[in-house]
Write an enzyme that holds these catalytic residues in place. Structure first.
Site, PDB file in Angstrom:
ATOM      1  N   GLU A 128     -11.893 -12.061  -6.694  1.00 28.88           N
ATOM      2  CA  GLU A 128     -10.586 -12.347  -7.281  1.00 28.88           C
ATOM      3  C   GLU A 128     -10.384 -13.845  -7.326  1.00 28.88           C
ATOM      4  OE1 GLU A 128      -7.222  -9.927  -5.915  1.00 28.88           O
ATOM      5  OE2 GLU A 128      -6.226 -11.812  -5.377  1.00 28.88           O
ATOM      6  N   HIS A 130      -3.758  -9.063 -13.154  1.00 31.01           N
ATOM      7  CA  HIS A 130      -2.748  -8.454 -12.296  1.00 31.01           C
ATOM      8  C   HIS A 130      -1.427  -8.386 -13.055  1.00 31.01           C
ATOM      9  CE1 HIS A 130      -4.865  -9.289  -8.189  1.00 31.01           C
ATOM     10  NE2 HIS A 130      -5.680  -8.772  -9.091  1.00 31.01           N
ATOM     11  N   ARG A 170       3.536  -4.402  -7.164  1.00 31.99           N
ATOM     12  CA  ARG A 170       4.953  -4.734  -7.101  1.00 31.99           C
ATOM     13  C   ARG A 170       5.129  -6.240  -7.059  1.00 31.99           C
ATOM     14  NH1 ARG A 170       8.732  -4.435  -1.892  1.00 31.99           N
ATOM     15  NH2 ARG A 170       7.627  -6.437  -1.691  1.00 31.99           N
ATOM     16  N   HIS A 178       1.712  -1.627   4.526  1.00 34.59           N
ATOM     17  CA  HIS A 178       2.446  -2.712   3.893  1.00 34.59           C
ATOM     18  C   HIS A 178       3.451  -3.266   4.891  1.00 34.59           C
ATOM     19  CE1 HIS A 178       5.327  -4.719   1.169  1.00 34.59           C
ATOM     20  NE2 HIS A 178       4.299  -4.849   0.355  1.00 34.59           N
TER      21      HIS A 178
END
Length: 317
Positions: free
Chosen positions: A19, A94, A124, A183
């Site tokens: 990434e 993304h 999110r 999370h």
């Protein structure tokens, strides 16, 4: 090609991916290419490109500071198209809930479709820097599951403001995030797994995990996910520790635990150059164990630097 097709075509062989972060606006893209060039030796089938949230800056006007909103790292879709053209590699932009309306998301996805980008990562996103908690953007999605649903609707030809399905459907492969140590906002790992299953049920095709430093956390997470009916590929995300400050920063920001052996090794380093080597060696051992366990992909968070990821890849691929 879709990420899931790359995994199928590998026939059990572990793939290499990574990434990258777009450059700050005004910076030359060549530095990004210079960091990516060495990593292409390991034949990554896809490269993820992050999307930044908006943030506030203060601009001096008539002696006063004027608060303005901006994006410091724009260009995600453009970079994806550039990398796809330059390296003949699939790219994964993304797509965030935070900072984007549903209409803006649709426009971005249409651009991706025209550019032949087959994969997107639906997230999110984090709270803005000045916010303690995530606040949904007006007209946007509150959670990743609803964002996945919008993308899946495009895959069936359903656009936001058109009642009649379109003939030219999108065909996105949708990735989502998973959290082996839950999370940071989730009250428990089990509740977080339920949210993950909602994303998969909405149409997610694969999962990429947040960084972790204890492989047992990943193995337990995969097993727990299977037990509640999650059967899509779960790709481990690996980040090599690079500076001593990571001992405090990573647990604080990501709410993850670091193994005591790793903490002791970093504490024993005289400088960050030594820390970087410890991080490389730890990630190599992590990656070897994961590869032996048959993970589909080893996905590395390079964060704009490639020398440590190159050293890890050299030892494994």
């Amino acid at each position: 090609m879709k990420v899931t097709d790359h995994i199928k075509n590998a026939k059990g062989e572990t793939l290499f991916s990574f990434e990258i972060v777009p450059p700050v606006k005004g910076k030359n893209i060549q530095q990004l290419y210079d960091n990516i060039d060495p990593l292409m030796e390991f034949n990554p089938p896809f490269i993820d490109v992050t999307t930044s949230r908006e943030e506030y800056v203060y601009i001096k006007k008539s002696g006063l500071l004027d608060k303005q909103i901006t994006r410091m790292r724009p260009g995600t879709v453009g970079i994806c198209a550039s990398l796809k053209h330059k390296y003949n590699v699939d790219t994964v932009p993304h797509v965030l809930c935070g900072g984007f309306t549903k209409e803006e998301t649709e426009y971005m996805l249409v651009d991706c479709q025209y550019l032949g980008i087959d994969n997107v990562m639906a997230l999110r996103g984090d709270a803005m820097r000045e916010e303690q908690y995530f606040t949904p953007t007006k007209g946007g999605h509150p959670y990743a599951a609803s964002l996945v649903s919008q993308i899946q609707n495009l895959n069936t030809g359903k656009y936001l403001h058109d009642d009649t399905p379109m003939e030219n459907n999108a065909n996105f492969c949708i990735g989502v995030a998973g959290y082996p140590e839950k999370h940071l906002e989730a009250p428990s790992l089990q509740s977080d797994l339920k949210r993950l299953k909602e994303k998969v049920d909405a149409g997610a095709d694969y999962i990429v995990t947040q960084m972790f430093f204890d492989n047992q956390k990943y193995f337990q997470f995969v097993e727990a996910a299977k037990e509640i009916g999650i059967n899509v590929p779960i790709i481990p995300g690996i980040k090599p520790i690079a500076v001593k400050r990571h001992l405090q920063l990573l647990p604080q920001v990501f709410k993850i635990d670091l193994p005591q052996d790793l903490i002791d090794a970093v504490d024993g380093c005289e400088n960050n150059k030594a820390v970087r080597q410890v991080g490389i060696e730890w990630a190599i051992q992590q990656s070897k164990e994961l590869k032996e366990a048959g993970v589909p992909v080893l996905h590395y968070y390079s964060m704009g630097k490639s020398d440590n990821v190159f050293s890890i890849g050299k030892a494994l691929f």
